[in-house]
Design a protein around this motif. Structure first.
Motif, PDB file in Angstrom:
ATOM      1  N   MET A   1     -26.778   9.025 -22.397  1.00 26.14           N
ATOM      2  CA  MET A   1     -27.843   8.440 -21.615  1.00 26.14           C
ATOM      3  C   MET A   1     -28.951   7.995 -22.551  1.00 26.14           C
ATOM      4  O   MET A   1     -29.345   8.718 -23.448  1.00 26.14           O
ATOM      5  CB  MET A   1     -28.430   9.458 -20.655  1.00 26.14           C
ATOM      6  CG  MET A   1     -27.593   9.786 -19.439  1.00 26.14           C
ATOM      7  SD  MET A   1     -27.761   8.545 -18.181  1.00 26.14           S
ATOM      8  CE  MET A   1     -26.093   7.989 -18.116  1.00 26.14           C
ATOM      9  N   SER A   2     -29.453   6.836 -22.315  1.00 27.01           N
ATOM     10  CA  SER A   2     -30.562   6.360 -23.128  1.00 27.01           C
ATOM     11  C   SER A   2     -31.863   6.908 -22.568  1.00 27.01           C
ATOM     12  O   SER A   2     -31.995   7.162 -21.377  1.00 27.01           O
ATOM     13  CB  SER A   2     -30.591   4.830 -23.125  1.00 27.01           C
ATOM     14  OG  SER A   2     -30.793   4.373 -21.816  1.00 27.01           O
ATOM     15  N   THR A   9     -34.795  11.047 -19.263  1.00 31.53           N
ATOM     16  CA  THR A   9     -33.432  10.548 -19.113  1.00 31.53           C
ATOM     17  C   THR A   9     -33.129  10.393 -17.632  1.00 31.53           C
ATOM     18  O   THR A   9     -33.810  10.971 -16.781  1.00 31.53           O
ATOM     19  CB  THR A   9     -32.414  11.524 -19.736  1.00 31.53           C
ATOM     20  OG1 THR A   9     -32.472  12.762 -19.030  1.00 31.53           O
ATOM     21  CG2 THR A   9     -32.687  11.744 -21.215  1.00 31.53           C
ATOM     22  N   HIS A  10     -32.094   9.620 -17.354  1.00 32.57           N
ATOM     23  CA  HIS A  10     -31.661   9.456 -15.966  1.00 32.57           C
ATOM     24  C   HIS A  10     -31.317  10.811 -15.360  1.00 32.57           C
ATOM     25  O   HIS A  10     -31.708  11.124 -14.229  1.00 32.57           O
ATOM     26  CB  HIS A  10     -30.453   8.511 -15.925  1.00 32.57           C
ATOM     27  CG  HIS A  10     -29.845   8.399 -14.577  1.00 32.57           C
ATOM     28  ND1 HIS A  10     -28.704   9.089 -14.238  1.00 32.57           N
ATOM     29  CD2 HIS A  10     -30.210   7.716 -13.468  1.00 32.57           C
ATOM     30  CE1 HIS A  10     -28.394   8.818 -12.987  1.00 32.57           C
ATOM     31  NE2 HIS A  10     -29.295   7.998 -12.500  1.00 32.57           N
ATOM     32  N   THR A  73     -23.835  15.529 -10.766  1.00 28.52           N
ATOM     33  CA  THR A  73     -23.536  14.132 -11.086  1.00 28.52           C
ATOM     34  C   THR A  73     -24.669  13.452 -11.841  1.00 28.52           C
ATOM     35  O   THR A  73     -24.562  12.267 -12.168  1.00 28.52           O
ATOM     36  CB  THR A  73     -23.243  13.320  -9.807  1.00 28.52           C
ATOM     37  OG1 THR A  73     -24.379  13.352  -8.945  1.00 28.52           O
ATOM     38  CG2 THR A  73     -22.021  13.872  -9.084  1.00 28.52           C
ATOM     39  N   LEU A  76     -23.905  11.363 -14.961  1.00 31.55           N
ATOM     40  CA  LEU A  76     -23.006  10.215 -14.847  1.00 31.55           C
ATOM     41  C   LEU A  76     -23.804   8.919 -14.770  1.00 31.55           C
ATOM     42  O   LEU A  76     -25.014   8.920 -14.553  1.00 31.55           O
ATOM     43  CB  LEU A  76     -22.127  10.362 -13.602  1.00 31.55           C
ATOM     44  CG  LEU A  76     -21.240  11.602 -13.539  1.00 31.55           C
ATOM     45  CD1 LEU A  76     -20.518  11.658 -12.202  1.00 31.55           C
ATOM     46  CD2 LEU A  76     -20.248  11.619 -14.687  1.00 31.55           C
ATOM     47  N   GLU A  77     -23.101   7.802 -14.931  1.00 35.42           N
ATOM     48  CA  GLU A  77     -23.736   6.501 -14.771  1.00 35.42           C
ATOM     49  C   GLU A  77     -24.212   6.336 -13.332  1.00 35.42           C
ATOM     50  O   GLU A  77     -23.698   6.963 -12.413  1.00 35.42           O
ATOM     51  CB  GLU A  77     -22.742   5.390 -15.130  1.00 35.42           C
ATOM     52  CG  GLU A  77     -22.330   5.387 -16.592  1.00 35.42           C
ATOM     53  CD  GLU A  77     -23.484   5.072 -17.527  1.00 35.42           C
ATOM     54  OE1 GLU A  77     -24.365   4.273 -17.157  1.00 35.42           O
ATOM     55  OE2 GLU A  77     -23.515   5.640 -18.629  1.00 35.42           O
ATOM     56  N   VAL A  78     -25.176   5.459 -13.151  1.00 34.94           N
ATOM     57  CA  VAL A  78     -25.824   5.303 -11.850  1.00 34.94           C
ATOM     58  C   VAL A  78     -24.830   4.973 -10.744  1.00 34.94           C
ATOM     59  O   VAL A  78     -24.891   5.546  -9.649  1.00 34.94           O
ATOM     60  CB  VAL A  78     -26.918   4.214 -11.933  1.00 34.94           C
ATOM     61  CG1 VAL A  78     -27.530   3.969 -10.572  1.00 34.94           C
ATOM     62  CG2 VAL A  78     -27.984   4.605 -12.931  1.00 34.94           C
ATOM     63  N   HIS A  79     -23.892   4.070 -10.998  1.00 36.41           N
ATOM     64  CA  HIS A  79     -22.952   3.701  -9.934  1.00 36.41           C
ATOM     65  C   HIS A  79     -22.032   4.861  -9.568  1.00 36.41           C
ATOM     66  O   HIS A  79     -21.614   4.976  -8.427  1.00 36.41           O
ATOM     67  CB  HIS A  79     -22.165   2.432 -10.297  1.00 36.41           C
ATOM     68  CG  HIS A  79     -21.412   2.521 -11.571  1.00 36.41           C
ATOM     69  ND1 HIS A  79     -22.016   2.378 -12.804  1.00 36.41           N
ATOM     70  CD2 HIS A  79     -20.110   2.731 -11.815  1.00 36.41           C
ATOM     71  CE1 HIS A  79     -21.107   2.501 -13.748  1.00 36.41           C
ATOM     72  NE2 HIS A  79     -19.944   2.721 -13.176  1.00 36.41           N
TER      73      HIS A  79
END
Length: 150
Positions: A1-2, A9-10, A73, A76-79
């Motif tokens: 995660m950037s 972070t997200h 979750t 994980l990536e947003v989608h």
């Protein structure tokens, strides 16, 4: 995660949001269940109180499962997070329907006490979580339209 320019972070944002939702919903949710137990205990005796307690606890467990899913979750990536949220919501609704169907024939629980407390607790918990989510400062990205200067 950037990381963002603020060092968030997200995953950190999602976990912070889940924590805020838990804290925001805790008191109203527990108060709704206690109110249901008292009201239905007075109206329908022990079966009413037990029915309200069981209905409320089922919804509390359901809410905690949602917050657990958010924590699990978050990395994980947003989608994927959105897909997990939608899948979790659909699974939760099926489980709640199944629980309601199974509990309707339990003799020592007053059926309407279970159902009404479940509905009231769902509504109060969802409203409290939404309110906490809205009040939580979460960074967001608004993508530029094609052709807009960056």
């Amino acid at each position: 995660m950037s990381e963002t320019s603020e060092g968030l972070t997200h995953a950190g944002v999602v976990r912070g949001l889940a924590g805020a939702m838990f804290r925001g919903a805790l008191i109203p949710t527990v108060a709704t269940v206690v109110l249901g137990v008292v009201v239905f205990g007075v109206l329908n005796g022990v079966p009413g109180a037990l029915g309200a307690l069981v209905g409320g606890l089922v919804i509390i467990a359901s809410s905690l499962a949602t917050l657990w899913l958010m924590h699990r979750t978050a990395v994980l990536e947003v989608h994927f997070v959105m897909a997990a949220a939608l899948g979790g919501f659909m699974l939760k609704m099926l489980v709640l329907l199944g629980v309601m169907i199974l509990l309707r024939d339990v003799e020592f629980l007053h059926t309407n006490s279970v159902a009404i407390t479940m509905v009231a607790t769902i509504l109060v918990t969802a409203a409290a979580e939404a309110r906490a989510s809205k009040r939580t400062r979460t960074p967001s990205v608004i993508p530029a339209a094609p052709g807009d200067p960056a």
